[in-house]
Design a protein around this motif. Structure first.
Motif, PDB file in Angstrom:
ATOM      1  N   PRO A   1      23.722   7.536  12.955  1.00  0.00           N
ATOM      2  CA  PRO A   1      24.533   7.221  14.145  1.00  0.00           C
ATOM      3  C   PRO A   1      23.663   6.924  15.346  1.00  0.00           C
ATOM      4  CG  PRO A   1      25.478   9.069  12.982  1.00  0.00           C
ATOM      5  CD  PRO A   1      24.171   8.769  12.284  1.00  0.00           C
ATOM      6  N   GLY A   2      24.033   5.902  16.085  1.00  0.00           N
ATOM      7  CA  GLY A   2      23.187   5.431  17.170  1.00  0.00           C
ATOM      8  C   GLY A   2      22.371   4.239  16.732  1.00  0.00           C
ATOM      9  N   ASN A   3      22.575   3.823  15.451  1.00  0.00           N
ATOM     10  CA  ASN A   3      21.877   2.658  14.903  1.00  0.00           C
ATOM     11  C   ASN A   3      20.369   2.789  14.939  1.00  0.00           C
ATOM     12  OD1 ASN A   3      24.029   1.139  14.024  1.00  0.00           O
ATOM     13  ND2 ASN A   3      24.359   0.199  16.011  1.00  0.00           N
ATOM     14  N   GLU A   4      19.894   3.989  14.633  1.00  0.00           N
ATOM     15  CA  GLU A   4      18.455   4.192  14.534  1.00  0.00           C
ATOM     16  C   GLU A   4      18.057   4.368  13.074  1.00  0.00           C
ATOM     17  OE1 GLU A   4      17.963   6.589  18.781  1.00  0.00           O
ATOM     18  OE2 GLU A   4      17.168   7.422  16.927  1.00  0.00           O
ATOM     19  N   HIS A   5      16.908   3.815  12.713  1.00  0.00           N
ATOM     20  CA  HIS A   5      16.396   3.981  11.361  1.00  0.00           C
ATOM     21  C   HIS A   5      15.543   5.245  11.326  1.00  0.00           C
ATOM     22  CE1 HIS A   5      17.345  -0.390  10.971  1.00  0.00           C
ATOM     23  NE2 HIS A   5      17.710   0.022   9.763  1.00  0.00           N
ATOM     24  N   GLU A   6      15.981   6.205  10.526  1.00  0.00           N
ATOM     25  CA  GLU A   6      15.290   7.470  10.400  1.00  0.00           C
ATOM     26  C   GLU A   6      14.456   7.486   9.123  1.00  0.00           C
ATOM     27  OE1 GLU A   6      16.966  11.904  10.824  1.00  0.00           O
ATOM     28  OE2 GLU A   6      17.488  10.993   8.902  1.00  0.00           O
ATOM     29  N   PHE A   7      13.181   7.851   9.245  1.00  0.00           N
ATOM     30  CA  PHE A   7      12.319   7.959   8.076  1.00  0.00           C
ATOM     31  C   PHE A   7      12.800   9.117   7.203  1.00  0.00           C
ATOM     32  CE2 PHE A   7       8.572   7.826   5.551  1.00  0.00           C
ATOM     33  CZ  PHE A   7       8.221   9.148   5.310  1.00  0.00           C
ATOM     34  N   VAL A   8      12.851   8.903   5.897  1.00  0.00           N
ATOM     35  CA  VAL A   8      13.301   9.932   4.957  1.00  0.00           C
ATOM     36  C   VAL A   8      12.144  10.427   4.093  1.00  0.00           C
ATOM     37  CG1 VAL A   8      14.836  10.424   3.012  1.00  0.00           C
ATOM     38  CG2 VAL A   8      15.633   8.985   4.888  1.00  0.00           C
ATOM     39  N   ALA A   9      11.487   9.513   3.396  1.00  0.00           N
ATOM     40  CA  ALA A   9      10.399   9.900   2.490  1.00  0.00           C
ATOM     41  C   ALA A   9       9.506   8.702   2.225  1.00  0.00           C
ATOM     42  CB  ALA A   9      10.951  10.439   1.176  1.00  0.00           C
TER      43      ALA A   9
ATOM     44  N   ASP B   1       0.813  -1.213   0.000  1.00  0.00           N
ATOM     45  CA  ASP B   1       0.000   0.000   0.000  1.00  0.00           C
ATOM     46  C   ASP B   1       0.845   1.260   0.000  1.00  0.00           C
ATOM     47  OD1 ASP B   1      -2.169   1.926   1.888  1.00  0.00           O
ATOM     48  OD2 ASP B   1      -2.800   0.905   0.067  1.00  0.00           O
ATOM     49  N   ALA B   2       2.070   1.158   0.478  1.00  0.00           N
ATOM     50  CA  ALA B   2       2.947   2.326   0.523  1.00  0.00           C
ATOM     51  C   ALA B   2       4.398   1.865   0.528  1.00  0.00           C
ATOM     52  CB  ALA B   2       2.677   3.167   1.768  1.00  0.00           C
ATOM     53  N   MET B   3       5.261   2.755   0.058  1.00  0.00           N
ATOM     54  CA  MET B   3       6.687   2.467   0.107  1.00  0.00           C
ATOM     55  C   MET B   3       7.415   3.680   0.662  1.00  0.00           C
ATOM     56  SD  MET B   3       7.420   0.215  -3.310  1.00  0.00           S
ATOM     57  CE  MET B   3       9.041  -0.260  -2.735  1.00  0.00           C
ATOM     58  N   ALA B   4       8.604   3.448   1.165  1.00  0.00           N
ATOM     59  CA  ALA B   4       9.340   4.547   1.792  1.00  0.00           C
ATOM     60  C   ALA B   4      10.831   4.273   1.753  1.00  0.00           C
ATOM     61  CB  ALA B   4       8.880   4.726   3.236  1.00  0.00           C
ATOM     62  N   TRP B   5      11.584   5.318   2.048  1.00  0.00           N
ATOM     63  CA  TRP B   5      13.026   5.213   2.247  1.00  0.00           C
ATOM     64  C   TRP B   5      13.342   5.600   3.691  1.00  0.00           C
ATOM     65  CZ3 TRP B   5      16.555   3.352  -1.217  1.00  0.00           C
ATOM     66  CH2 TRP B   5      16.130   3.196  -2.549  1.00  0.00           C
ATOM     67  N   PHE B   6      14.169   4.793   4.322  1.00  0.00           N
ATOM     68  CA  PHE B   6      14.712   5.074   5.642  1.00  0.00           C
ATOM     69  C   PHE B   6      16.228   5.128   5.507  1.00  0.00           C
ATOM     70  CE2 PHE B   6      11.344   4.380   8.907  1.00  0.00           C
ATOM     71  CZ  PHE B   6      10.306   4.040   8.065  1.00  0.00           C
TER      72      PHE B   6
END
Length: 120
Positions: A41-49, A32-37
């Motif tokens: 640093p800190g090994n966290e996945h940050e949402f981009v778009a 239903d949706a796609m995204a880039w993460f």
């Protein structure tokens, strides 16, 4: 299952552009949706778009808004991320994701990641 394969990462200078591409295969009818993460640093996945599967709706994090553009090619089952005006703080491993719902931030599938390095 859905398989996601990213391509297009690399090493660039600050201010340059890169285009990432993600090819989806398998049960794409469930997406239903796609995204880039990106992994920061800190090994966290940050949402981009993020983009809806129809391609009509898009969403960006404040850190990339105005510089990055996400788009969906329905004929190829791909999602691209055009990154302009790159900054050293954009350096990260970028992951393509897919969700079975419209919740971009909670993906069900992840690609293997592609490295983007921006030098100052």
């Amino acid at each position: 299952q859905v398989q996601l394969v990213e391509s297009g990462g690399g090493f660039v200078q600050a201010g340059d552009s890169l285009r990432l591409s993600c090819a989806a295969s398998g049960r794409t009818s469930s997406i239903d949706a796609m995204a880039w993460f990106r992994l920061v640093p800190g090994n966290e996945h940050e949402f981009v778009a993020g983009v809806s599967w129809s391609g009509r709706s898009t969403y960006y994090s404040d850190s990339v808004k105005g510089r990055f553009t996400i788009s969906r090619d329905k004929t190829k089952n791909t999602v691209d991320l055009q990154m302009d005006g790159l900054k050293p703080e954009d350096t990260a491993v970028y992951y393509c994701t897919a969700s079975r719902t419209s919740a971009y931030a909670h993906p069900d599938y992840w690609g293997q990641g592609t490295q983007v390095t921006v030098s100052s």
